[in-house]
Motif scaffolding. Structure first.
Motif, mmCIF file in Angstrom:
data_model
loop_
_atom_site.group_PDB
_atom_site.id
_atom_site.type_symbol
_atom_site.label_atom_id
_atom_site.label_comp_id
_atom_site.label_asym_id
_atom_site.label_seq_id
_atom_site.Cartn_x
_atom_site.Cartn_y
_atom_site.Cartn_z
ATOM 1 N N PHE A 1 0.803 -1.225 0.000
ATOM 2 C CA PHE A 1 0.000 0.000 0.000
ATOM 3 C C PHE A 1 0.844 1.287 0.000
ATOM 4 O O PHE A 1 0.287 2.373 -0.056
ATOM 5 C CB PHE A 1 -0.936 0.053 1.217
ATOM 6 N N GLU B 1 3.657 7.606 4.367
ATOM 7 C CA GLU B 1 2.829 6.682 3.585
ATOM 8 C C GLU B 1 2.240 5.634 4.530
ATOM 9 O O GLU B 1 2.382 5.754 5.742
ATOM 10 C CB GLU B 1 3.672 6.030 2.470
ATOM 11 N N PHE B 2 1.624 4.594 3.976
ATOM 12 C CA PHE B 2 0.937 3.609 4.807
ATOM 13 C C PHE B 2 1.862 3.021 5.882
ATOM 14 O O PHE B 2 1.514 2.973 7.051
ATOM 15 C CB PHE B 2 0.370 2.497 3.915
ATOM 16 N N LEU C 1 1.075 14.009 6.270
ATOM 17 C CA LEU C 1 0.434 12.834 5.659
ATOM 18 C C LEU C 1 0.495 12.903 4.135
ATOM 19 O O LEU C 1 0.456 13.983 3.544
ATOM 20 C CB LEU C 1 -1.027 12.748 6.092
ATOM 21 N N THR D 1 -5.301 4.293 -4.145
ATOM 22 C CA THR D 1 -6.180 3.195 -3.762
ATOM 23 C C THR D 1 -7.345 2.979 -4.727
ATOM 24 O O THR D 1 -7.531 1.884 -5.231
ATOM 25 C CB THR D 1 -6.686 3.437 -2.321
ATOM 26 N N THR E 1 -7.211 8.103 -1.758
ATOM 27 C CA THR E 1 -6.640 7.248 -0.732
ATOM 28 C C THR E 1 -7.403 7.575 0.550
ATOM 29 O O THR E 1 -8.503 8.121 0.492
ATOM 30 C CB THR E 1 -5.121 7.429 -0.571
ATOM 31 N N GLU E 2 -6.806 7.283 1.706
ATOM 32 C CA GLU E 2 -7.573 7.526 2.940
ATOM 33 C C GLU E 2 -7.336 8.907 3.538
ATOM 34 O O GLU E 2 -7.971 9.257 4.511
ATOM 35 C CB GLU E 2 -7.279 6.423 3.947
ATOM 36 N N THR E 3 -6.406 9.692 2.984
ATOM 37 C CA THR E 3 -6.317 11.083 3.427
ATOM 38 C C THR E 3 -7.241 11.899 2.532
ATOM 39 O O THR E 3 -7.315 11.654 1.331
ATOM 40 C CB THR E 3 -4.894 11.658 3.286
ATOM 41 N N HIS F 1 -12.136 1.166 5.833
ATOM 42 C CA HIS F 1 -11.639 1.299 4.455
ATOM 43 C C HIS F 1 -12.817 1.420 3.487
ATOM 44 O O HIS F 1 -12.753 2.157 2.518
ATOM 45 C CB HIS F 1 -10.768 0.084 4.134
ATOM 46 N N PHE G 1 -2.529 0.569 13.299
ATOM 47 C CA PHE G 1 -3.708 0.037 13.983
ATOM 48 C C PHE G 1 -3.355 -0.881 15.146
ATOM 49 O O PHE G 1 -2.210 -1.278 15.314
ATOM 50 C CB PHE G 1 -4.567 -0.738 12.961
ATOM 51 N N PHE H 1 -11.864 -5.393 4.551
ATOM 52 C CA PHE H 1 -11.458 -4.162 3.877
ATOM 53 C C PHE H 1 -12.559 -3.733 2.909
ATOM 54 O O PHE H 1 -12.756 -2.566 2.669
ATOM 55 C CB PHE H 1 -10.161 -4.391 3.092
ATOM 56 N N HIS H 2 -13.264 -4.733 2.364
ATOM 57 C CA HIS H 2 -14.194 -4.421 1.278
ATOM 58 C C HIS H 2 -15.582 -5.011 1.501
ATOM 59 O O HIS H 2 -15.742 -6.237 1.555
ATOM 60 C CB HIS H 2 -13.609 -4.927 -0.052
ATOM 61 N N ASP I 1 -11.309 -11.392 -2.084
ATOM 62 C CA ASP I 1 -11.162 -9.940 -1.908
ATOM 63 C C ASP I 1 -11.198 -9.277 -3.274
ATOM 64 O O ASP I 1 -11.259 -9.950 -4.285
ATOM 65 C CB ASP I 1 -9.879 -9.576 -1.148
ATOM 66 N N PRO J 1 -4.201 -14.083 -3.877
ATOM 67 C CA PRO J 1 -5.267 -14.530 -4.771
ATOM 68 C C PRO J 1 -4.784 -14.581 -6.223
ATOM 69 O O PRO J 1 -4.246 -13.599 -6.740
ATOM 70 C CB PRO J 1 -6.351 -13.474 -4.561
ATOM 71 N N LEU K 1 -5.159 -2.020 -7.753
ATOM 72 C CA LEU K 1 -6.237 -2.220 -6.791
ATOM 73 C C LEU K 1 -7.617 -2.073 -7.447
ATOM 74 O O LEU K 1 -8.131 -3.032 -7.991
ATOM 75 C CB LEU K 1 -6.057 -1.273 -5.608
#
Ligand SMILES: CC1=C(/C=C/C(C)=C/C=C/C(C)=C/C=C/C=C(C)/C=C/C=O)C(C)(C)CCC1
Ligand SMILES: [Fe+2]
Length: 567
Positions: A124, A165-166, A196, A202, A216-218, A302, A336, A368-369, A452, A480, A559
């Motif tokens: 990530f 980053e992540f 950040l 993503t 992304t998440e920011t 997420h 986390f 996550f999804h 996933d 996968p 992704l």
């Protein structure tokens, strides 16, 4: 094309190496056919020795003897940085593309995992790389390009990591080593969001008004792009005060008329549920839900799910940890911590009023999804009694996060080390019950115990549905390695697999005018063991190959994608 690339590439010792790879690939017959249409641009200044040596290794050319080479030799192209900043050209199609399929499939993902001599640690962390497949009357025009985020531009300029980053944190500058207040400065920069990343690696979405945005998440990592040229247009400027909250879900839910997303609150643990009208830049807070667990941080979110009338807010036991956010070195769970003893919950909010209509405790879960959710009316009186929500669930096993470290992905190819996953189905009663259920929707063995990177027919968003397209597995594998279609009603599974492949998210595009849920095509981009890659088109119903088109080079894993129809 081979001579063009070779001429461009033989400028230094390093580029002699890169030309070896590219010439090898370009001697492919299929590619010779399109020489005239193909443009390639190599960034000589930025791509490092490591990127280039990995390329040579993937082309099976003689390799220099050094310790890291053995590791890299085994490295699948899926985990190898892109070899050039951008490329575009026409792909030769084998098979027949349906005539109704006109538009662009855009995929985002991390595609560059090194800066100068520094190798990134986690999947990530990589810099966002967009890949497009433009379907035009049976032909495919393709290309890829790195997203010009501030994080990527700064890294390119200074040849080092400049933003968090992540899993990576920039090293403190020399002058800061001796400064006793530099730690305080770092905390301020983190909680103001300044340090950040905006590396939007993503997802990519098409808003109802046609604008295309990488995420992304920011929140600062919401970046508009031109889906045709893949040019970076600039930041998406939210016209509201909600950016103070820094982070949001990487998977907003978008329709032609609106966008829904969740904004976690790190200070007073909870989530804001927000809605943005198509054509607007202003999000409105519809409601807020407080976390129920006593942990410091909110659960990681997420993605989430919606039904026709409700928004589902997951509160997972994998929670933001202030200690881990501040640590320079990654912990096993990165930012986390895993707190199953504090409980796992799902909250349900009315889209109309913002009221919480259900908040249930459920067994511990890790997802996550989310796949989809819908309301069920068990009494047949038109009033929903229960909500069903499906997700790719990792059996509450956090090892998946560490499995996605690049070293593990690169070195465990062929080993059966991928932790099991399933389709987790939540049943959330709307009668005020305290507890919800979490069950396995379809026996996980049927899809290789991997699940996933999912998609559904978008016309069934929030509605009762039947088919899930996702990455599954043919064991043994460390990631996968198959595409799967799961019929969650009949509990039947179809698998598409070829030896040595790593396919990215299978993306379903419905046929205009279709009357069956699975009438359409599934698009995926596949990275091959031999260093190549191709786009694949499967029939949404039979799940058999309709067409494929080989790229003149190997593309790494990506992704999420979106579809931009041609009007
Ligand atoms: C967490 C923080 C940040 C970054 C978050 C990012 C970039 C999250 C990306 C999550 C993704 C891509 C999840 C995908 C999961 C795929 C799986 C599990 C596939 C499994 C295959 O079997 C920052 C924004 C950097 C900073 C704040 C905290
Ligand atoms: Fe995702």
């Amino acid at each position: 094309m081979a001579s063009l690339i070779t001429a461009k590439a033989i400028m230094s010792h390093h580029h002699v190496l890169s030309s070896t790879r590219i010439t090898t690939l370009c001697s492919d017959k299929a590619i010779d056919n399109q020489q005239r249409k193909t443009k390639l641009q190599i960034s000589h200044r930025f791509f490092s020795r490591r990127t280039i040596s990995a390329a040579v290794i993937n082309s099976a050319s003689p390799v220099p003897k050094k310790e890291t080479v053995e590791d890299e030799r085994r490295c699948h192209v899926a985990w190898t940085s892109v070899q050039q900043e951008k490329w575009e050209g026409e792909l030769t199609v084998q098979g027949k593309i349906p005539t109704w399929l006109n538009g662009t499939y855009l995929r985002n993902g991390p595609g560059l995992w090194n800066i100068g001599d520094h190798d990134f640690r986690h999947l990530f962390d990589g810099y966002s790389t967009l890949v497009k497949l433009e379907f035009d009357d049976g032909r495919i025009f393709s290309g890829h390009r790195l997203l010009e985020s501030n994080a990527y531009k700064a890294a390119k300029k200074h040849k080092k990591l400049c933003y968090r980053e992540f899993s990576e944190t920039p090293k403190p500058s020399r002058s800061n080593f001796k400064n006793p207040f530099s730690g305080v400065g770092e905390i301020v920069k983190l909680f103001s969001g300044e340090s950040l990343t905006d590396n939007a690696n993503t997802g990519v979405i098409r808003l109802g008004d046609g604008r295309v945005m990488c995420l992304t998440e920011t929140q600062k990592g919401s970046i508009l792009v031109d889906h045709d040229t893949l040019d970076t247009i600039g930041k998406f400027k939210y016209d509201d005060g909600l950016c103070d909250h820094m982070i949001h879900s990487a998977h907003p839910i978008v329709t032609e008329t609106e966008m829904w997303t969740l904004i976690p609150d790190l200070v007073k643990p909870g989530y804001r549920v927000v809605r943005m009208e198509a054509g607007s830049n202003k999000r409105e807070v519809v409601g807020r839900v407080k976390c129920r667990s006593g942990s410091w941080g909110p659960g990681w979110v997420h993605s989430f799910a919606v039904t026709e009338n409700y928004v589902l807010i997951p509160e997972m036991p994998l929670r933001y940890s202030v200690r881990n956010l501040l640590r320079a070195e990654p912990t096993p769970l990165y930012k986390f911590e895993w707190c199953p003893n504090d409980g796992a919950f799902v909250h349900v909010m009315s889209k109309l009023t913002g009221e919480i209509v259900a908040s249930v405790e459920v067994p511990a879960y890790l997802t996550f999804h989310f796949i989809n959710a819908y309301e069920e009316d068990e009494n047949g009186d038109g009033k929903a009694t229960v909500i069903i929500a499906d997700c790719c669930e990792h059996n509450a096993d956090t090892r998946i996060l560490d499995m996605l470290r690049l070293h593990t992905l690169r070195s465990s190819h062929g080993d059966d080390v991928l932790p099991d996953a399933r389709i987790g189905r939540f049943r959330i009663p709307l009668d005020g019950s305290k507890y919800g259920k979490l069950e396995t929707a379809v026996e996980a063995e049927k899809h290789g115990r991997a699940m996933d990177m999912c998609s559904i027919n978008p016309l069934y968003l929030g509605l009762k549905y039947r088919y899930v397209y996702a990455c599954g597995a043919k064991r043994p594998c460390n990631f996968p390695n198959a595409l799967t279609k799961v019929d969650i009603v009949e509990k039947e599974v179809k698998i598409w697999h070829e030896h040595g492949i790593i396919p990215s998210e299978p993306f379903f595009v419905p046929r205009p005018g279709a009357t069956h849920e699975d009438d359409g095509v599934v698009i995926s981009i596949v990275s091959e063991e031999n260093g190549g890659s191709y786009a694949i088109l499967l029939d949404g119903s039979s799940f058999e190959e309709i067409a494929r088109a080989k790229f003149p080079y190997g593309l790494p894993y990506g992704l999420h994608g979106c579809w931009i129809p041609k009007h």
